[in-house]
Design a protein around this motif. Structure first.
Motif, PDB file in Angstrom:
ATOM      1  N   LYS B  14       0.824  -1.216   0.000  1.00  0.00           N
ATOM      2  CA  LYS B  14       0.000   0.000   0.000  1.00  0.00           C
ATOM      3  C   LYS B  14       0.855   1.262   0.000  1.00  0.00           C
ATOM      4  N   VAL B  15       1.961   1.237   0.748  1.00  0.00           N
ATOM      5  CA  VAL B  15       2.841   2.418   0.800  1.00  0.00           C
ATOM      6  C   VAL B  15       3.385   2.720  -0.592  1.00  0.00           C
ATOM      7  N   ILE B  16       3.867   1.701  -1.269  1.00  0.00           N
ATOM      8  CA  ILE B  16       4.486   1.943  -2.585  1.00  0.00           C
ATOM      9  C   ILE B  16       3.419   2.370  -3.607  1.00  0.00           C
ATOM     10  N   GLU B  17       2.237   1.771  -3.544  1.00  0.00           N
ATOM     11  CA  GLU B  17       1.154   2.206  -4.437  1.00  0.00           C
ATOM     12  C   GLU B  17       0.781   3.671  -4.161  1.00  0.00           C
ATOM     13  N   CYS B  26      13.525   6.817  -5.456  1.00  0.00           N
ATOM     14  CA  CYS B  26      13.742   7.331  -4.108  1.00  0.00           C
ATOM     15  C   CYS B  26      14.747   6.485  -3.351  1.00  0.00           C
ATOM     16  N   ASN B  27      15.330   7.088  -2.342  1.00  0.00           N
ATOM     17  CA  ASN B  27      16.270   6.386  -1.476  1.00  0.00           C
ATOM     18  C   ASN B  27      15.553   5.896  -0.226  1.00  0.00           C
ATOM     19  N   LEU B  28      15.720   4.615   0.084  1.00  0.00           N
ATOM     20  CA  LEU B  28      15.247   4.059   1.358  1.00  0.00           C
ATOM     21  C   LEU B  28      16.417   4.143   2.327  1.00  0.00           C
ATOM     22  N   LEU B  73      10.678   3.010  -8.084  1.00  0.00           N
ATOM     23  CA  LEU B  73       9.434   2.572  -7.426  1.00  0.00           C
ATOM     24  C   LEU B  73       8.511   1.784  -8.350  1.00  0.00           C
ATOM     25  N   GLU B  74       8.567   2.081  -9.649  1.00  0.00           N
ATOM     26  CA  GLU B  74       7.742   1.311 -10.593  1.00  0.00           C
ATOM     27  C   GLU B  74       8.226  -0.148 -10.605  1.00  0.00           C
ATOM     28  N   SER B  75       9.544  -0.330 -10.564  1.00  0.00           N
ATOM     29  CA  SER B  75      10.106  -1.697 -10.542  1.00  0.00           C
ATOM     30  C   SER B  75       9.762  -2.392  -9.225  1.00  0.00           C
ATOM     31  N   LEU B  76       9.904  -1.653  -8.114  1.00  0.00           N
ATOM     32  CA  LEU B  76       9.573  -2.239  -6.811  1.00  0.00           C
ATOM     33  C   LEU B  76       8.095  -2.637  -6.768  1.00  0.00           C
TER      34      LEU B  76
END
Lengths: 14, 257
Positions: B14-17, B26-28, B73-76
């Motif tokens: 849900k967070v990534i969506e 982005c950097n984690l 993020l699209e890949s994740l």
């Protein structure tokens, strides 16, 4: 006409 | 080494969506004390996303050395969609990683799926966000806010938010006509997440880009309520609380030219 502000006008780069 | 195991994959999914349409890369940031944090700004420098997942968000968490994991993020998101929401999800990275290992486990069905995601070097601006004084704070059902943001976007590209001590008014003024929605403050003791709470120091009248508000409400599945902190002529803060963390958005307002 409204103009969009940028966050950079409020927050400084760390 | 980083090893973070979520009891369910649903939070991370849900967070990534909720953020992938606003920021692509982005950097984690991972550390033993803070867990996983993210700060990311959209390309137009109007919307900032701040995510905090404390170690308490995880069933198990260890991070021997501070790590920065640069992600597309699209890949994740593509990988996270491979797991079911109720699967265990574990994120694993070596001390100098060039990839992030993502493991889903369905303990009932004895299924384990493993994916490796290539990491990237991401050079992004980090902004200093101080705890802001605010003129008002509103807490309302996340779904009610999402409905207003989505509905009003069909009328206008700007949404005006006016807050008094007993109501929040959303106003849109577009080429086909105008619209407004008033939500009155109310306390629902039987179902507190249905309450609309207004904590007002000063009435507020601010205008925001409807497009950005529609990006923000993509976080709706994460929490029952959203808290909005508003200050005259300053960015607004929208907070979705997570168990042991938060997803916050800071949005710059629009001004009369």
């Amino acid at each position: 006409q409204m103009k969009q502000a940028s966050l950079l006008s409020f927050f400084s780069k760390a | 080494m980083l090893e973070g195991k979520f009891e369910t994959a649903s939070t991370m999914k849900k967070v990534i969506e909720a953020i992938k349409d606003s920021v692509k890369l982005c950097n984690l940031n991972c550390s033993q004390n803070d867990g996983i944090t993210v700060q990311a700004i959209d390309d137009s420098r109007v919307l900032l996303i701040a995510l905090k997942l404390d170690p308490s968000c995880f069933q198990e968490f260890r991070c021997d050395k501070d790590l920065v994991l640069g992600l597309d993020l699209e890949s994740l998101s593509k990988i996270l969609r491979q797991g079911n929401p109720e699967d265990y999800l574990t994120l694993i990275a070596e001390d100098s990683p060039d990839s992030l290992l993502i493991v889903f486990e369905d303990s009932k069905k004895d299924r384990i799926s493993e994916f490796s995601l290539k990491l990237m070097d991401i050079d992004s601006d980090v902004l200093t966000i101080d705890e802001m004084e605010h003129d008002c704070a509103i807490t309302l059902p996340a779904a009610a806010f999402a409905k207003v943001a989505r509905d009003m976007k069909t009328l206008s590209e700007s949404l005006q938010i006016l807050v008094t001590k007993d109501s929040v008014k959303f106003k849109a003024d577009g080429s086909i006509g105008t619209g407004s929605v008033i939500l009155r403050a109310r306390t629902n003791l039987d179902d507190t997440k249905e309450s609309i709470l207004i904590d007002l120091n000063k009435p507020v009248n601010l205008t925001f880009g409807a497009k950005y508000l529609n990006d923000i409400v993509k976080a709706t599945p994460l929490a029952d309520t959203v808290t909005i902190k508003l200050t005259d002529k300053a960015p607004a803060m929208f907070e979705y609380k997570l168990q042991g963390g938060f997803l916050r958005y800071y949005l710059a307002p629009k001004f009369e030219d």
